[in-house]
Scaffold this motif. Sequence first.
Motif, PDB file in Angstrom:
ATOM      1  N   UNK A   1       0.812  -1.213   0.000  1.00  0.00           N
ATOM      2  CA  UNK A   1       0.000   0.000   0.000  1.00  0.00           C
ATOM      3  C   UNK A   1       0.842   1.258   0.000  1.00  0.00           C
ATOM      4  N   UNK A   2       1.937   1.251   0.764  1.00  0.00           N
ATOM      5  CA  UNK A   2       2.820   2.427   0.792  1.00  0.00           C
ATOM      6  C   UNK A   2       3.426   2.674  -0.592  1.00  0.00           C
ATOM      7  N   UNK A   3       3.880   1.625  -1.241  1.00  0.00           N
ATOM      8  CA  UNK A   3       4.470   1.774  -2.583  1.00  0.00           C
ATOM      9  C   UNK A   3       3.463   2.358  -3.564  1.00  0.00           C
ATOM     10  N   UNK A   4       2.216   1.889  -3.495  1.00  0.00           N
ATOM     11  CA  UNK A   4       1.183   2.403  -4.397  1.00  0.00           C
ATOM     12  C   UNK A   4       0.882   3.873  -4.104  1.00  0.00           C
ATOM     13  N   UNK A   5       0.868   4.234  -2.821  1.00  0.00           N
ATOM     14  CA  UNK A   5       0.685   5.645  -2.455  1.00  0.00           C
ATOM     15  C   UNK A   5       1.833   6.494  -2.976  1.00  0.00           C
ATOM     16  N   UNK A   6       3.039   5.957  -2.874  1.00  0.00           N
ATOM     17  CA  UNK A   6       4.213   6.691  -3.346  1.00  0.00           C
ATOM     18  C   UNK A   6       4.120   6.950  -4.841  1.00  0.00           C
ATOM     19  N   UNK A   7       3.693   5.949  -5.587  1.00  0.00           N
ATOM     20  CA  UNK A   7       3.549   6.131  -7.023  1.00  0.00           C
ATOM     21  C   UNK A   7       2.445   7.135  -7.336  1.00  0.00           C
ATOM     22  N   UNK A   8       1.366   7.092  -6.552  1.00  0.00           N
ATOM     23  CA  UNK A   8       0.272   8.047  -6.744  1.00  0.00           C
ATOM     24  C   UNK A   8       0.757   9.471  -6.466  1.00  0.00           C
ATOM     25  N   UNK A   9       1.570   9.633  -5.441  1.00  0.00           N
ATOM     26  CA  UNK A   9       2.147  10.944  -5.133  1.00  0.00           C
ATOM     27  C   UNK A   9       2.954  11.477  -6.311  1.00  0.00           C
ATOM     28  N   UNK A  10       3.692  10.580  -6.972  1.00  0.00           N
ATOM     29  CA  UNK A  10       4.527  10.992  -8.092  1.00  0.00           C
ATOM     30  C   UNK A  10       3.696  11.383  -9.324  1.00  0.00           C
ATOM     31  N   UNK A  11       2.445  10.940  -9.385  1.00  0.00           N
ATOM     32  CA  UNK A  11       1.600  11.260 -10.533  1.00  0.00           C
ATOM     33  C   UNK A  11       0.898  12.612 -10.402  1.00  0.00           C
TER      34      UNK A  11
END
Length: 413
Positions: free
Chosen positions: A330-340
């Motif tokens: 979940x953290x990794x997916x949030x991190x990728x969302x932040x980058x978008x």
Amino acid sequence: MDKDITKTTLFKAFEAFPYEKFKQICLDAGCDRYVKKSKTLKLLYLMVIAQFLGEESLHSIANLVTGDKRIHEVLHLTSISSSTLSRRLRSIKHQFWETTFSMVKTSVWQRAKNRNPGSSSYQLNVIDSSTITLCLTRFLWADFRKTKGGIKLHQSIVVHEGNTYPDHAVLTTARKADKNVMDELIVTADNVLNVFDRGYVDYAKWDVYCQNNIRFVSRLKGNANIEVLEETSNTGGGGLKERIVILGCRYITQMAHPLRLIETHDQNGNLVTIVTNDMTLPVKEISDIYRLRWQIELFFKWIKQHLVIKKFYGTSPNAVFSQIWIALIGYCLLKDLQEQLPKKRSMLDVLRAVKTFLFRHFSEMIVALSRGPTKTSRGRKPSIRDEIADILQEIDLKGTQVLDVVNVEEMYL
């Protein structure tokens, strides 16, 4: 709301998810064999949603599914019992979620590199561990001290262009010494500089790293045996001192390879002794690199405060480890969302927005995060006493005619 659920924030968060690889490991592990309702991918979606929303029990997750029509639309799941959730999670080994995390973090990190190639000639791999305490009476397998149990998350993170990305991770009981897990977290590539703290001091391992050209930066323990080979004068200023040394007791633990020893001070003026086998980087840069080790402490603090890894859905090792692996996914997916996002926002801002816009169009979340603050501070609001004093002063200057335009009675009320 747009009925195209693939445009929701939830599906946008899963944009980096490696579906084809996940499908293959599900097939290899037989996770969906004889399963009709809660397929493994749907289960992962549900558990990640629970992480984002902070659901702390299987009962609350089951109630969420039953009561939220948006989950019905997105996951095509109208109900699920807590016992079914427990049974499905129990049937999947935590090593499966570990493999899933490895695939997700690789995908997220690759996307980050593609967005920001960076100009640095090396990559920072920061290593540390964090202990999660457990109730010993409920988690007997995780004995740690007399009155408490615990597990350790041994983690490495990549520091790139001011951002941090989770990399390798190892889960053990809290009794496991940090240096015994070090080899699993070290990155051996030539362009990587590994950074770790005093818990990873091991002269024998360091000799192996030097022999294999694995670069590292570490802090030295205060009781270390140091034999100075050379005093260097070119330290770059700033109160930094550098020496070439051999560490360890002669004929017992002494290293075969020399290291650079750098003395600097922290923000409180305390002496910090750093060692490295990198002989080329400037002293000031080595000092700054070690300070970046603090990023992993911030990572641990964030996931403990904002993800569900301190209250567990089950008491077995498999239940505990599985939940932590899913939290890291979940953290990794949030991190990728932040980058978008078109505008830089903190991870906490992103998580708060996700809780509101998880089942809504991703563009709505972007608009909400792009807005400035709705209120501006104008200092302390004047009290009624202050306002009355102002009126009395105005009466002294202009006379009682000011009372014709000021409702004094309303102010007293």
